[in-house]
Design a protein around this motif. Structure first.
Motif, PDB file in Angstrom:
ATOM      1  N   PRO A  15      39.803  30.624  43.205  1.00 15.98           N
ATOM      2  CA  PRO A  15      40.104  32.091  43.512  1.00 15.98           C
ATOM      3  C   PRO A  15      41.524  32.609  43.044  1.00 15.98           C
ATOM      4  CG  PRO A  15      39.063  31.359  45.335  1.00 15.98           C
ATOM      5  CD  PRO A  15      39.594  30.128  44.380  1.00 15.98           C
ATOM      6  N   ALA A  92      37.356  39.317  35.856  1.00 16.68           N
ATOM      7  CA  ALA A  92      36.420  38.955  36.840  1.00 16.68           C
ATOM      8  C   ALA A  92      35.921  37.617  36.141  1.00 16.68           C
ATOM      9  CB  ALA A  92      35.320  39.977  36.715  1.00 16.68           C
ATOM     10  N   ASN A  95      37.228  34.560  37.449  1.00 17.14           N
ATOM     11  CA  ASN A  95      37.292  34.380  38.837  1.00 17.14           C
ATOM     12  C   ASN A  95      38.303  35.171  39.464  1.00 17.14           C
ATOM     13  OD1 ASN A  95      36.156  33.945  41.447  1.00 17.14           O
ATOM     14  ND2 ASN A  95      36.832  31.909  41.443  1.00 17.14           N
ATOM     15  N   ARG A  97      39.917  37.812  41.531  1.00 15.93           N
ATOM     16  CA  ARG A  97      39.692  38.437  42.548  1.00 15.93           C
ATOM     17  C   ARG A  97      40.235  39.998  42.667  1.00 15.93           C
ATOM     18  NH1 ARG A  97      36.633  35.471  46.021  1.00 15.93           N
ATOM     19  NH2 ARG A  97      35.845  33.415  44.888  1.00 15.93           N
ATOM     20  N   TYR A  98      41.518  39.929  42.320  1.00 17.51           N
ATOM     21  CA  TYR A  98      42.408  41.265  42.439  1.00 17.51           C
ATOM     22  C   TYR A  98      43.681  40.972  41.339  1.00 17.51           C
ATOM     23  CZ  TYR A  98      46.261  43.878  44.828  1.00 17.51           C
ATOM     24  OH  TYR A  98      47.095  44.846  45.394  1.00 17.51           O
ATOM     25  N   ILE A 135      36.041  42.869  41.503  1.00 18.63           N
ATOM     26  CA  ILE A 135      37.127  42.908  41.261  1.00 18.63           C
ATOM     27  C   ILE A 135      38.039  44.423  41.659  1.00 18.63           C
ATOM     28  CG2 ILE A 135      37.274  43.726  38.884  1.00 18.63           C
ATOM     29  CD1 ILE A 135      39.346  41.528  38.352  1.00 18.63           C
ATOM     30  N   LEU A 327      41.258  35.307  51.402  1.00 19.52           N
ATOM     31  CA  LEU A 327      41.503  34.427  50.068  1.00 19.52           C
ATOM     32  C   LEU A 327      42.258  33.315  50.180  1.00 19.52           C
ATOM     33  CD1 LEU A 327      42.487  37.155  47.313  1.00 19.52           C
ATOM     34  CD2 LEU A 327      40.737  35.434  47.130  1.00 19.52           C
ATOM     35  N   GLU A 330      39.708  30.723  51.009  1.00 24.35           N
ATOM     36  CA  GLU A 330      38.779  30.455  50.063  1.00 24.35           C
ATOM     37  C   GLU A 330      39.574  29.454  48.942  1.00 24.35           C
ATOM     38  OE1 GLU A 330      36.152  32.773  47.617  1.00 24.35           O
ATOM     39  OE2 GLU A 330      36.789  34.327  48.792  1.00 24.35           O
TER      40      GLU A 330
END
Length: 349
Positions: A15, A92, A95, A97-98, A135, A327, A330
């Motif tokens: 991530p 996205a 991977n 996420r932000y 995302i 996060l 993860e």
């Protein structure tokens, strides 16, 4: 993890967040060429091969010239929405996420495009991307420093008048002129609740980093690689853990660094600096975030080192604390799934 396949699998599964990426500089070739044809913009290559040659930069000033020409294809709300949707999809798929994306707002204002048009397109696509892929995108409007205080003032005025809640910071990029002149402007931006996120130390020496710290009260530094030329500055950055958003391939393409092998990323991490890994303008530099993690691996970072860089990005972001915690968990879980028992421990830290 010396085999390419395991590293590629790990990086893909990891991530990630991205904190230094320009929306307009992320325009992929098919989008650029389609919009150029739509609006009849002259001078933009019409084939991927010609575009690749167009993106061979002689120096940073040449890159800026090409960048300003490329944004000419963005004219209508639907253009900005198409760009944002395309960029969000590309992120996205890696991977990510932000992401906190720089938006070259002044380059649109100077062409007579209202800020309301820009933000309407960005927001429509941002919300749709969040709904469909999950995302999260946030905006950092900026201006090119070489255009002076007036350009920054016009940009900030437009942000305060028309910026949505998803605008989180204020940036200055372009050619690295003296940052001291923007002290009052950044004071206004911070008073309005915007984060101070200037570029500095990309190719003009350590002084611009000191200026960003002392005059602009920077909360993160875009690039900052020239800080390594000043031991006192390195000590300050280590002690304060002020994050530096580093983009290795970009630095080579704009001739800030001679080669990837000579990039100071490992030395920055070894010195205890808080470094994040980013792409800057990925299609223009022939890269993406997956490739930047592979670059870091080639520079000596193993799986744990790459996970540390990913965690630094989370730490340096402006996500809420609970989302940062999730996060980080993860990232740790991904490392545990992929990590080979024989992985080296002497990783740059």
């Amino acid at each position: 993890m010396s085999d390419l396949a395991p590293i590629d699998a790990f990086v893909a599964d990891l991530p990630k967040v991205e904190l230094h990426v320009h929306l307009e500089g992320s325009m992929r070739p098919h989008t650029l060429m389609r919009l150029a044809a739509k609006h009849g913009v002259a001078g933009v290559p019409s084939s991927p091969e010609e575009l690749a040659e167009w993106y061979e930069f002689s120096d940073f000033e040449h890159f800026v010239q090409v960048y300003l020409q490329a944004v000419e294809v963005l004219r209508e709300e639907e253009d900005f929405a198409a760009l944002t949707a395309d960029v969000a999809g590309a992120l996205a798929a890696q991977n990510v996420r932000y992401a906190e994306l720089h938006v070259s707002l002044y380059t649109h204002l100077m062409r007579g495009i209202p800020a309301s048009t820009v933000f309407a397109g960005l927001e429509a696509a941002r919300l749709e991307a969040e709904r469909t892929s999950g995302i999260r995108l946030r905006w950092i409007p900026d201006f090119p420093g070489q255009f002076g205080v007036e350009s920054g003032t016009e940009t900030l005025d437009a942000v305060l008048a028309h910026g949505p809640d998803s605008v989180l910071g204020f940036g200055v990029g372009g050619i690295e002129v003296d940052r001291d002149q923007f002290e009052g402007l950044y004071g206004r931006a911070r008073a309005a609740g915007l984060r101070s996120l200037p570029h500095a130390g990309e190719n003009s020496g350590p002084r611009s980093v000191w200026s960003a710290i002392n005059k602009l009260h920077a909360e993160r530094i875009g690039h900052g690689i020239d800080a390594m030329r000043d031991p006192e500055l390195v000590a300050y950055l280590r002690d304060t853990q002020l994050p530096l958003d580093v983009s290795p391939t970009s630095n080579v393409c704009t001739r800030g660094v001679a080669s990837l092998e000579e990039h100071p990323l490992p030395q920055m991490v070894e010195a205890g600096l808080k470094v994040t890994l980013n792409t800057d303008d990925p299609p223009m530099f022939g890269t993406d975030l997956l490739r930047e993690y592979r670059v870091a691996h080639d520079l000596g970072f193993d799986d744990a080192g790459l996970a540390r860089l990913a965690g630094n990005g989370v730490d340096a972001s402006f996500l809420p604390d609970e989302e940062k915690d999730a996060l980080r968990a993860e990232i740790d879980a991904t490392l545990a799934r992929h990590r080979a028992p024989e992985s080296a421990t002497e990783v740059p830290r």
